[in-house]
Design a protein around this motif. Structure first.
Motif, mmCIF file in Angstrom:
data_model
loop_
_atom_site.group_PDB
_atom_site.id
_atom_site.type_symbol
_atom_site.label_atom_id
_atom_site.label_comp_id
_atom_site.label_asym_id
_atom_site.label_seq_id
_atom_site.Cartn_x
_atom_site.Cartn_y
_atom_site.Cartn_z
ATOM 1 N N GLN A 187 13.951 -0.212 -13.811
ATOM 2 C CA GLN A 187 12.630 0.232 -14.227
ATOM 3 C C GLN A 187 11.591 -0.373 -13.299
ATOM 4 N N LYS A 218 7.243 -0.342 -12.566
ATOM 5 C CA LYS A 218 5.934 0.121 -13.017
ATOM 6 C C LYS A 218 4.881 -0.292 -12.001
ATOM 7 N N SER A 219 3.901 0.550 -11.860
ATOM 8 C CA SER A 219 2.787 0.185 -10.991
ATOM 9 C C SER A 219 1.486 0.571 -11.664
ATOM 10 N N LEU A 220 0.481 -0.189 -11.357
ATOM 11 C CA LEU A 220 -0.837 0.039 -11.933
ATOM 12 C C LEU A 220 -1.856 -0.143 -10.824
ATOM 13 N N ASP A 249 -3.712 -2.638 -6.300
ATOM 14 C CA ASP A 249 -2.418 -2.274 -6.873
ATOM 15 C C ASP A 249 -1.655 -3.509 -7.307
ATOM 16 N N ASP A 250 -1.013 -3.383 -8.417
ATOM 17 C CA ASP A 250 -0.028 -4.385 -8.810
ATOM 18 C C ASP A 250 1.231 -3.631 -9.175
ATOM 19 N N ASN A 251 2.349 -4.310 -9.012
ATOM 20 C CA ASN A 251 3.621 -3.626 -9.191
ATOM 21 C C ASN A 251 4.622 -4.601 -9.788
ATOM 22 N N SER A 252 5.455 -4.097 -10.668
ATOM 23 C CA SER A 252 6.417 -4.981 -11.324
ATOM 24 C C SER A 252 7.437 -5.543 -10.345
ATOM 25 N N THR A 305 13.181 -3.039 -6.820
ATOM 26 C CA THR A 305 12.896 -3.489 -8.181
ATOM 27 C C THR A 305 13.325 -4.934 -8.411
ATOM 28 N N PHE A 306 14.465 -5.312 -7.865
ATOM 29 C CA PHE A 306 14.998 -6.640 -8.139
ATOM 30 C C PHE A 306 14.710 -7.629 -7.005
ATOM 31 N N VAL A 323 13.772 -11.423 -8.139
ATOM 32 C CA VAL A 323 14.525 -12.275 -9.066
ATOM 33 C C VAL A 323 15.992 -12.348 -8.662
#
Lengths: 472, 1058
Positions: B590, B592-594, B617-620, B669-670, B673
């Motif tokens: 998953q 997400k971006s905002l 922009d910020d992004n997960s 995405t990963f 982490v």
């Protein structure tokens, strides 16, 4: 500017909108509690076993077992690739061991982890086993992104790890390893250390350790049904008919013996695994190194002698060979995808002792194996003929340890008479280039990413006569 | 007053719709019809309005319009439609009278006043946008020819936009590249795709994970016939408002909408055939030794044979191999003319308040073999509702359900074509003494066609894409747009190897049977709000302030199972394998971006515009230590031809523009982490394995672009075009840096390293060379130069494919073995190389040109070398690798002549595509032969081959001259006279013929297959094969040497409107 400020402020306040679910992935949190110690142990064993499984079937090719026609999963076996790509899972086994040891020694108490001492011993056992594999297959090694080490240095580290294992087993008291890996951790440690010391040339140490391993003992790399943990030697070769066993090799036109510089004889000594036999006087190998056989194979009849009885330790069956458009012989060493692979075999301990003790003692020890397998005992050998005894032991290792990835080390210790097809030649039929090498080198990424190395250093620490010719 | 000034005075479509009602005493009516000059047909949805009064209307289906309540007096009536040159007429309205005014609009490639869909609400006139935006009239393209998929829609139609051919197999897709590659990742180089304002899945590689990767591009899920227009935003300077992930460009797909008027149905039926053009001649011959299997064979012992003849004869006679004959192969020849059918039915209509477009479509086609097929059924429903004077809403929905059956489904070995072209010369029965050592394979590589056809690889797909757009407009000064949408796909992938029972097993998986079953589900959720406030500042100045916020969430979920050991030869599904021999995997990703943006645009007299914007922009996926990122942009545009001092009448219009801006690409995405995956431990226990190593500092890569260009229209609009020059620098490029395996962690860590520059130019020109009432002839031209280079790599020392001075991506077919060094060889008794016959050979190598940062000359593992250095004896050339250049030809051109006769009733076009420059495209025609043993029969007698082979430095094996011209597409459309159509009960009836991939007109390498002056003698052999100049360009930069060459096709079509 107000709008800009608002935007920044909104982003700062919207962190929750960006929270994502990653349910299919475990993060570091999965390994922080003492209850995860068992997961560490499972993980280090699992990585070791998977790596060793690949290692064993790759080594089968290095033992000159046969040929692949249809290039596929077995392709690397016959190509003699020079990069050791199971280096990564072996290193991961070491990583899990290092992480667990650190936690057991600094964070988790014995109350929190009741199996603490056994875990420590298990870590040392597999560390020693891994380092032994590295030291006997690679001609230069790095550990945990460190500097290049020579095999001799890593052998010493393996020796030390196994010595530590024995100390830790003293503390924890002997125990059986899970999944029938071994009935005795102590015997396993002695067996592994005997292998290491034998390879190092520490005859006294090897002899003493080998004598500690009782008859019938084996420590195994376990395999389970299913694609994830299947025995790849069975799946890719035996089962599928993708790997035809060689008859004695009589077609080589490539480079000469890299040690002696002499051309190879027409029939390469100690090659061929089909229809192996033993004469009633116990002879398994002719004086020229050609094995005794009971009948002609699909390609030649070298070594065939009337009256020989089949050697039941080297079994095979006739199968349609994929890509050959014809039949041939494939190994039946492993009968199922869950067949385990011997890591420590008491028979090797006997042969280590035979090699070290020599003379009549060697004959007697070989006969212990013959008796155990109900095969003709050795009566032909002259205990004072060192060359004959040497050949007897080499051939016995070839057969007693067939397809267990242990004969390769005999080759490394007897390079003056055992064949290493190098470069500038190919397999019998397809003429696939045997890329050439006696030992492996680490994956390219190690040379690129390790800050202590550079690509130019590849194979730089390898002994000249062991160095891969074309270490791509 | 110019058209632009007219338009600039606060006109908006919504306000027109809102105000075009009601009558007053001193008013009249304006009515008329708008027609297409080229086709003679009516033009629907053209905007007809009087700018000075803010009144107007849209034309109906039959091109008619009606404007009520027009105040008496003299006015300027303006008509405008995308792709057409605006037209104006002076009208005089009298009280209670109707003024009849018709228009004939001529097509125009670049209209300064057309409305472009940008990140801001309501769109923006092209004249106000400082960057290039491609606006493609998709409806016109699909009307002119049968367009099989979206890749074909984009290929060669816009300068700077490259699409791989996808290979010739049906159902496969290809990458899309806009202005080349600025990332170390082909996936990251894919443009974002929006459909009616909602961001959709842009995965260029879906389907079962077969040999060489997955096969389809999800963009081909959409029906090209449902698309009204496509707008392409090419680079960071234009895509800033789209933020992170937009640096590779944005493709806006706008589907067809309803139009006021009675329901109008259009039915279309197309029938055609897909085929490999001239397989016998194109695939050429192979070689065998007379005294097989002696390889290499003496030169006079080489015999050529036609493989296709051999295969067809074998199939017909069933004599060579009883396991493969006409009883087991459903056709009389190996290759077929694959049927291709397409059925479309749509209806559009509506009232002033509600407009609708509904369509249904069914496509079915087969490829060169019967088991390669693609079938899809699509439904679309688009509804627009005017809720009030202030609000309107547009709802767009599309659904597709289909199945693709792939061709290249055999393990790591590709499919039938791969088996043919890799055929074994020494296994062919075409030998003098019939001493064929391997009769079963008939000379094919390892499998015969029936082996391959029994395996199947399928993608079943269902997909819904929907959006709702709420528009607000208060008569011009304030507009806002709120979009909510979803794109959700449910796929099922199957890859089945049934147990082989009828013939000898040659595929490992078919011994026991094996099945792969996957259920990938993708969900893309978009929320987009934006608003623009426009004000006039005095007589000359205007300002438009925009703000916007976007939230985007993407979820990919896939359950994968693999099972081996079918219980029966009839077994096909995962439950028919024992649980002990099956494995399962589950993937859930998953992201997400905002983002928020603020934009300010200032205009002066409708001809000079300055725009500044900034986006946050910020992004997960950003690392925990990474702050939100900021992307600014600035642009300026000046319609200089509208200035009073401009007196060059030759120019109808000339606009200068420049834009500078940034956009980004998010990490994986990963990336931030550490993660672990589960693995099987001993005895069924659970264990873990490292999946990824997290980098807490990872952030997006950021691209900065400067674009300078102009739009021009000359000769009264008979020629118009644009030119762009751009340079883009991508910093902090995301690259998976290998970790030392000895660390025992995941194999790599994603890091921000390096700089890639890309630069080039684009030019388009649309001309009308002759125009009369009965004949119109014009030519559309476009061309582009695209190049990139790796400029910095930070501390990363480089790899075997990524080095300073090289382009990206590397051409891929040999991965790391880009050793194109041997350029010449000759027999020389003093040579160091000995060939199979004992002859000595001296070889000469290109020693390479080393490139360090910014053109400096340096050596080292980080620095690459390109072809073009001194030619020296190979032993003196060094042991480094040399890259042959960019993975695709840097120059790409398209020429499209258009001809309309009989007032547009008969229209024809032909599209010629060409390229120029060195390319790494994978030409099986060349290098397959180099490795094939049959070819070896010939080339072992060649000193170059011997030299290259012996020292493992293959000569130019992946290095080709990319110069070619081919006839890509032709289309003929004839519209029956209206009386004839009426007799059939229809308003319009059109017959069409189209063809694709019809001929290679010129191919520089054809004669010698790219070896040029070092051509070995075999290259001059009459049996030399010649497939296609684009063979292997399945994916841009990828080595698709197992893919089919581009497939040719013919289609007939009938369109009926009633």
């Amino acid at each position: 500017m107000l709008a800009l400020g608002l935007s920044v402020g909104m982003l700062g306040g919207c962190d929750k909108l960006l929270e994502v679910q990653l349910p299919a992935q475990l993060t570091d949190a999965a390994l922080t509690s003492p209850g995860s110690a068992g997961i560490y142990v499972n993980s280090l064993i699992a990585h070791f076993e998977d790596a060793y499984d690949f290692h064993a079937y790759r080594t089968f090719g290095r033992e000159d077992a046969g040929e692949v026609y249809l290039c596929g999963p077995m392709c690397n076996v016959s190509n003699y690739v020079t990069v050791y790509d199971h280096f990564t899972p072996f290193s991961r086994s070491l990583w899990f061991g290092r992480q667990l040891r650190a936690k057991l020694e600094t964070e988790w108490t014995a109350q929190q982890v009741p199996q603490r001492d056994r875990h420590l011993a298990t870590i040392s056992l597999y560390e020693g086993a891994t380092l032994a594999v590295f030291a006997t297959n690679l001609c230069e090694i790095t550990l945990d992104a460190g500097p290049l080490l020579r095999p001799e240095q890593v052998l010493d580290l393996a020796d030390a790890a196994l010595t530590r294992a024995l100390d830790e087993i003293q503390t924890s008291r002997d125990f059986a390893l899970q999944n029938n890996i071994a009935s005795s951790a102590q015997n396993m440690a002695y067996g592994l250390r005997a292998q290491v010391r034998w390879f190092k040339g520490d005859k006294a140490g090897a002899l003493a350790d080998a004598q500690q391993v009782p008859q019938g003992f084996v420590a195994r790399v376990t395999r389970d049904p299913g694609e994830a943990r299947q025995n790849r030697g069975w799946t890719s070769g035996t089962n599928g008919g993708f790997f035809e066993l060689y008859d004695p090799i009589d077609w080589w036109t490539g480079l000469p013996n890299p040690v002696t510089g002499k051309a190879w004889p027409n029939v390469i000594p100690f090659t061929g695994f089909t229809f192996l036999g033993i004469l009633p006087d116990g002879r398994a190998v002719h004086d020229d190194g050609v094995p005794v056989r009971t009948q002609a194979g699909w390609h030649n009849a070298h070594g065939v002698v009337a009256g020989a009885v089949p050697d039941t330790r080297v079994t095979h069956r006739t199968a349609q060979i994929q890509g050959k458009q014809g039949q041939g012989e494939v190994s039946t060493k492993y009968s199922a995808e869950s067949s385990p692979i011997n890591l420590v075999n008491w028979k090797e301990m006997v042969l280590i002792r035979a090699e070290i003790e020599g003379g009549q003692k060697a004959i007697d020890l070989v006969n212990e194996l013959r008796i155990a397998d109900d095969l003709p005992r050795v009566t032909y050998a002259d205990p004072n003929n060192a060359e004959q005894i040497r050949y007897m032991i080499i051939e016995e290792r070839r057969r007693a340890l067939f397809n267990e990835a242990r004969f390769f080390y005999s080759k490394l210790k007897n390079m003056d008479v055992l064949w290493f097809p190098r470069d500038n030649g190919g397999t019998r039929f397809q003429r696939r280039a045997l890329q050439g090498g006696i030992r492996y080198v680490m994956p390219n990424s190690e040379y690129i990413a390790n800050p202590n190395l550079s690509p130019a250093m590849k194979a730089s620490a390898c002994a000249q006569h062991e160095r891969p010719i074309n270490p791509l | 007053m110019t058209t632009g000034q007219l338009l600039h005075r606060g006109f908006s479509i919504a306000s027109l719709l809102a105000m075009a009602t009601g009558l007053s005493a001193q008013t009249g009516i304006v009515a008329g019809r708008v027609m297409d000059q080229a086709t003679g047909g009516p033009l629907a949805a053209a905007q007809v309005f009087i700018p000075g009064l803010n009144v107007g209307n849209l034309t109906t289906q039959d091109g008619r319009f009606l404007i009520l309540s027009v105040p008496v007096g003299t006015h300027t009536l303006l008509v405008q439609r995308i792709g057409y040159r605006p037209a104006t007429e002076e009208i005089t309205v009298q009280a209670d009278q109707t003024v009849q005014q018709n228009f004939t609009m001529s097509q125009q490639a670049l209209g300064l006043d057309e409305i472009i869909v940008t990140g801001t609400p309501g769109g923006t006139q092209r004249r106000a946008i400082g960057n290039s935006v491609v606006s493609m009239d998709a409806a016109r393209v699909t009307e002119s020819a049968v367009i099989p998929n979206m890749n074909a829609m984009l290929m060669g139609r816009s300068a700077g936009v490259l699409s791989g051919s996808g290979g010739g197999a049906i159902g496969v897709g290809a990458d899309i590249s806009i202005r080349g590659y600025g990332s170390f990742s082909r996936e990251r180089a894919q443009p974002l795709i929006y459909v009616d304002g909602v961001r959709v899945n842009n995965d260029p590689s879906v389907g079962p994970n077969m040999a060489g990767g997955r096969g389809g591009n999800v963009m081909n899920d959409f029906n090209a016939a449902d698309i009204e227009s496509i707008e392409i935003i090419k680079g960071p300077a234009a895509a800033t408002l789209y933020g992170t992930e937009a640096s590779a460009g944005v493709i806006q797909i706008i589907t067809k909408k309803g139009a006021q008027g009675a329901p109008q149905f259009t039915a279309s039926i197309a029938e055609g055939r897909n085929f490999m053009r001239g397989p016998h001649n194109r695939m050429g011959w192979m070689w065998a030794c007379k005294d097989l299997p002696r390889v290499p064979c003496a030169e006079d012992q080489v015999v050529p044979y036609s493989y296709m003849h051999l295969m067809n004869a074998a199939l017909r006679d069933g004599t060579f191999n009883p396991e493969w004959n006409y009883t087991q192969w459903p056709q009389k020849n190996v290759l077929q003319y694959g049927p291709s059918r397409s059925y479309n039915l749509n209806v559009r209509g509506g009232t002033e308040r509600i407009r609708y477009f509904l369509s249904a479509n069914h496509d079915y086609e087969e490829g060169g073999v019967y088991y390669n097929s693609d079938e899809a059924t699509r439904l679309r429903g688009n509804i627009g509702v005017v809720l009030s004077d202030l609000f309107s809403v547009d709802v767009s929905t599309g659904f597709v359900s289909g199945q693709t059956s792939y061709e290249g489904q055999v393990g790591t070995r590709g499919g039938l074509f791969d088996q043919i072209v890799w055929g074994n010369g020494y296994c062919t029965p075409y030998v003098a003494d019939q001493s064929n050592p391997c009769p079963r394979v008939l000379g094919m590589q390892q499998m015969i066609p029936t082996d391959i056809a029994k395996i199947y690889s399928i993608r079943d797909f269902d997909r819904f894409t929907g959006s709702a757009t709420l528009n607000f407009n208060n008569s011009g000064w304030l507009a806002s747009r709120s979009v909510v949408g979803i794109d959700r796909g449910w796929d099922k992938n199957e890859w089945v190897h049934p147990i082989e029972t009828t013939q000898a097993n040659v595929i490992q998986e078919t011994r026991d049977g094996k099945v792969l079953y996957e259920t990938p589900m993708n969900s893309e959720l978009t929320f987009d709000w934006s608003a623009t406030a426009s004000f006039g500042l005095g007589r000359s100045w205007t300002t438009a302030s925009s703000v916007g916020a976007q939230f985007y969430s993407r979820t990919r979920e896939m359950l994968s199972t693999v099972g081996e050991g079918f219980v029966s030869p009839l077994s096909r599904t995962i439950n028919q394998t024992p649980i002990t021999r099956s494995s399962i995997d589950y993937e859930y990703v998953q992201n997400k971006s905002l983002g928020f943006y603020v934009q300010e645009q200032i205009g002066w007299n409708g001809r000079l515009f300055l725009t500044g914007a900034v986006r946050f922009d910020d992004n997960s996926a950003f690392g925990t230590e990474f702050d939100p990122v900021l992307y600014p942009k600035f642009s300026g545009t000046w319609v200089i031809s509208e200035e009073s001092f401009w007196n060059l009448d030759f120019f109808e219009s000339l606009r200068l523009r420049s834009a500078w801006g940034k956009a980004g690409q998010q990490p994986n995405t990963f990336a931030g982490v550490n993660t672990f995956g589960a693995m099987a431990g001993p005895g069924g226990t659970s264990a873990l394995t490292p999946s990824s190593t997290g980098n807490p500092d990872v952030g997006p890569e950021v691209s900065t672009e400067l674009e300078i260009g102009f739009d021009v229209s000359v000769l009264d609009g008979r020629a118009s075009g644009e030119f762009n020059w751009y340079k883009t620098r991508s910093r902090d490029n995301l690259l998976n840096i290998n970790l030392p395996p000895s660390r025992g962690q995941a194999s790599s860590i994603q890091s921000n390293v390096g700089v890639i520059d890309k630069w080039g130019w684009e030019a388009t020109l649309s001309t009308t060379l002759y125009e009369s009432r009965t004949l119109l002839f014009g030519i559309d031209l476009n061309g582009a130069y695209t190049m990139n280079e790796i400029k910095e790599l930070g501390d990363f020392p480089g790899s075997s494919t990524i080095k300073l001075g090289w382009t990206y991506p590397p051409h891929g077919q040999f991965g790391t073995q880009e050793q194109t060094k041997v350029v010449r060889a000759e027999y020389d008794p003093k040579g160091p190389i000995v060939d199979p016959w004992g002859r000595r050979v001296q070889a000469y190598c290109d020693s390479g040109v080393f490139l360090g940062p910014e053109g400096t000359t340096r050596r080292g593992s980080q620095y690459g070398a390109n072809m073009g250095g001194q030619i020296v004896p190979c032993q003196e050339a060094g042991g480094y690798e040399i890259t042959p250049g960019i993975a695709f030809a840097p120059y790409n051109f398209s020429i499209t002549p258009n001809l309309a006769l009989a007032g547009g009733a008969l229209r024809m076009h032909a599209k010629f595509d060409g390229s120029h420059g060195r390319t790494g495209n994978d030409r099986m025609s060349l290098w397959h032969d180099r490795y094939n043993t049959s070819y070896g029969s010939v080339t072992h007698n060649d000193p170059l081959y011997s030299a290259a082979y012996r020292i493992n430095q293959f000569a130019q094996r992946a290095y080709f001259n990319g110069d070619f011209w081919k006839l890509r597409e032709v289309g003929v459309r004839y519209e029956l006279p209206t009386p004839v159509a009426s007799l059939m009960g229809a308003q319009r009836v059109a017959l069409g013929f189209s063809g694709r991939e019809l001929a290679v007109i010129w191919w520089k390498d054809k004669g010698d297959l790219g070896l040029g002056p070092v051509s070995p003698r075999a290259m001059n052999h009459p049996a030399t094969r010649a497939l296609d100049p684009e063979f292997g360009r399945g994916q841009l930069g990828d080595g698709g040497h197992r893919t089919w060459p581009p497939m040719s096709s013919f289609h007939m079509r009938i369109d009926v409107t009633f």
